[in-house]
Design a protein around this motif. Structure first.
Motif, PDB file in Angstrom:
ATOM      1  N   TYR A 181     -13.935  49.700   1.811  1.00 51.40           N
ATOM      2  CA  TYR A 181     -13.928  48.463   2.590  1.00 51.40           C
ATOM      3  C   TYR A 181     -12.549  47.820   2.704  1.00 51.40           C
ATOM      4  O   TYR A 181     -12.141  47.419   3.817  1.00 51.40           O
ATOM      5  N   LEU A 199     -10.587  49.620   5.378  1.00 53.06           N
ATOM      6  CA  LEU A 199     -11.093  49.336   6.725  1.00 53.06           C
ATOM      7  C   LEU A 199     -10.675  47.935   7.169  1.00 53.06           C
ATOM      8  O   LEU A 199     -10.296  47.716   8.323  1.00 53.06           O
ATOM      9  N   GLU A 200     -10.738  46.995   6.239  1.00 52.90           N
ATOM     10  CA  GLU A 200     -10.387  45.612   6.548  1.00 52.90           C
ATOM     11  C   GLU A 200      -8.927  45.484   6.930  1.00 52.90           C
ATOM     12  O   GLU A 200      -8.571  44.770   7.871  1.00 52.90           O
ATOM     13  N   SER A 253      -8.262  47.494  10.372  1.00 47.06           N
ATOM     14  CA  SER A 253      -8.908  46.972  11.578  1.00 47.06           C
ATOM     15  C   SER A 253      -7.983  46.025  12.332  1.00 47.06           C
ATOM     16  O   SER A 253      -7.418  45.096  11.745  1.00 47.06           O
ATOM     17  N   ILE A 294     -12.398  41.983   9.721  1.00 46.36           N
ATOM     18  CA  ILE A 294     -13.836  42.128   9.511  1.00 46.36           C
ATOM     19  C   ILE A 294     -14.391  40.792   9.031  1.00 46.36           C
ATOM     20  O   ILE A 294     -13.774  40.117   8.200  1.00 46.36           O
ATOM     21  N   ASN A 295     -15.532  40.425   9.538  1.00 41.24           N
ATOM     22  CA  ASN A 295     -16.155  39.160   9.173  1.00 41.24           C
ATOM     23  C   ASN A 295     -16.302  39.038   7.654  1.00 41.24           C
ATOM     24  O   ASN A 295     -16.822  39.946   6.997  1.00 41.24           O
ATOM     25  N   ASN A 296     -15.874  37.909   7.104  1.00 40.41           N
ATOM     26  CA  ASN A 296     -15.908  37.714   5.656  1.00 40.41           C
ATOM     27  C   ASN A 296     -17.316  37.756   5.075  1.00 40.41           C
ATOM     28  O   ASN A 296     -17.498  38.046   3.886  1.00 40.41           O
ATOM     29  N   LEU A 319     -19.467  39.861   5.538  1.00 41.31           N
ATOM     30  CA  LEU A 319     -19.864  41.241   5.252  1.00 41.31           C
ATOM     31  C   LEU A 319     -19.340  41.732   3.907  1.00 41.31           C
ATOM     32  O   LEU A 319     -19.656  42.847   3.486  1.00 41.31           O
ATOM     33  N   LYS A 320     -18.539  40.929   3.230  1.00 36.31           N
ATOM     34  CA  LYS A 320     -18.008  41.326   1.937  1.00 36.31           C
ATOM     35  C   LYS A 320     -19.063  41.139   0.844  1.00 36.31           C
ATOM     36  O   LYS A 320     -19.688  40.094   0.763  1.00 36.31           O
TER      37      LYS A 320
END
Length: 254
Positions: free
Chosen positions: A64, A67-68, A71, A75-77, A79-80
Motif C-alpha cells: 500500500y 501504491l500511495e 499514484s 489514495i483516499n485516506n 482506505l488505510k
C-alpha cells in the motif's frame, strides 16, 4: 552527551521525544497497557483468521505505501487500515498466532523455501522503490539518496519467515547440550544487551577508537565494519549482563 545533568531536561527528553536507543521501552509501555484488549483479540483468532491477518499486514504495510506514493492522484485516506500496520498491534498478535493458532506442520521445508524466495523478491522491490519513488517524489536525481521509507515495508514477512525457519531447525535438528546452553544464555542476556550496548558502542574511548579503525580503515568496508563494531559491542554487553544476572540483588533487573 557532554552536557551538565539536569533532571528537568532529562524528563522533557523522556516524555517529549525519547532517548532513541531505548525506543523499545516506550513500545513496551504501550504494549502492556493495551494487553488486556490484545489478549482477547488473540484468543479469538483461529488459523484461517491468523493467516488473513498476516496478508492484511503484508498488503497495508508493504504494498500500500508504494501504491500511495506512486499514484499520481494519491489514495483516499479512508482506505488505510492503519491499526493493522501498528507495530505494537500486529507483531504481538502474529507472534501469538504462530505459536498457538497456526499449526507447526503448516511450515514445511518446501513452504519455507517459497517464503524465503518471496522474502528476497520483496527485499529487492523495497530497494527499488526506495531509490525510484523517493527520488521521483523529491523531483530531482538524489544520487541514490534514501530515507528508509520503503526499506521496512516488508518487515512483517521477514519476521514471520525468519521465526518460522529458526523454529523449524530447532525442532528438526538435534543440538548438543553445549549449543543449547549457549542459545539459552543468549536469550536470557538479550534485555541487558539492549540496555547496555550503547555504552560499549560509543561511551568507552578505547573501544570507540577501535571501531573507527575497523569502519574507516577500508579493511572491511564501512558497512561491514559497522557489523563488526556492533558484534563486538553486543558480545561485551552480553558478557557483562551474564555476570550481573548472577548477582542476587542485581539479577532482578534482568
Amino acid at each position: 552527551m557532554g552536557q551538565p545533568f539536569s533532571v528537568t531536561s532529562t524528563l522533557r527528553t523522556m516524555i517529549g521525544t525519547n532517548y532513541w536507543h531505548l525506543w523499545y521501552l516506550y513500545a513496551y509501555i504501550v504494549f502492556v497497557i493495551s494487553l488486556p484488549v490484545l489478549r482477547k483479540l488473540a484468543q479469538g483468532l483461529d488459523e484461517a483468521s491468523s493467516k488473513y491477518l498476516f496478508w492484511l499486514a503484508f498488503f497495508f504495510m508493504g504494498v500500500y505505501p508504494m501504491l500511495e506514493t506512486a499514484s499520481p492522484v494519491g489514495i483516499n485516506n479512508e482506505l488505510k487500515l492503519t491499526w493493522v500496520s501498528a507495530n505494537v498491534f500486529i507483531y504481538p498478535l502474529l507472534g501469538y498466532a504462530l505459536e498457538q493458532k497456526i499449526s507447526k506442520e503448516f511450515f514445511t521445508k518446501q513452504r519455507l523455501i517459497y517464503m524465503w524466495i518471496l522474502n528476497v523478491v520483496c527485499l529487492v522491490v523495497s530497494e527499488i522503490a526506495e531509490y525510484l519513488l523517493v527520488k521521483s517524489q523529491a523531483g530531482k536525481d538524489m544520487g541514490g539518496y534514501f530515507d528508509e521509507r520503503f526499506l521496512i515495508s516488508f518487515c512483517v514477512l521477514n519476521a514471520v519467515t525468519l521465526y518460522a525457519t529458526v523454529r523449524y531447525f530447532t525442532e528438526n535438528v538435534v543440538f548438543s547440550d553445549g549449543v543449547n546452553a549457549v542459545f539459552m544464555e543468549i536469550g536470557k542476556d538479550t534485555y541487558g544487551i539492549y540496555l547496555l550496548h550503547i555504552w560499549f558502542l560509543w561511551k568507552i574511548p578505547a573501544l570507540y577508537f577501535i571501531y573507527n579503525k575497523v569502519e574507516h580503515a577500508g579493511v572491511f568496508g564501512y558497512h561491514f565494519g559497522i557489523l563488526v563494531s556492533c558484534a563486538i559491542a553486543f558480545i561485551c554487553a552480553g558478557v557483562v549482563t551474564s555476570v550481573l544476572r548472577r548477582i542476587p540483588v542485581v539479577k532482578k533487573l534482568f
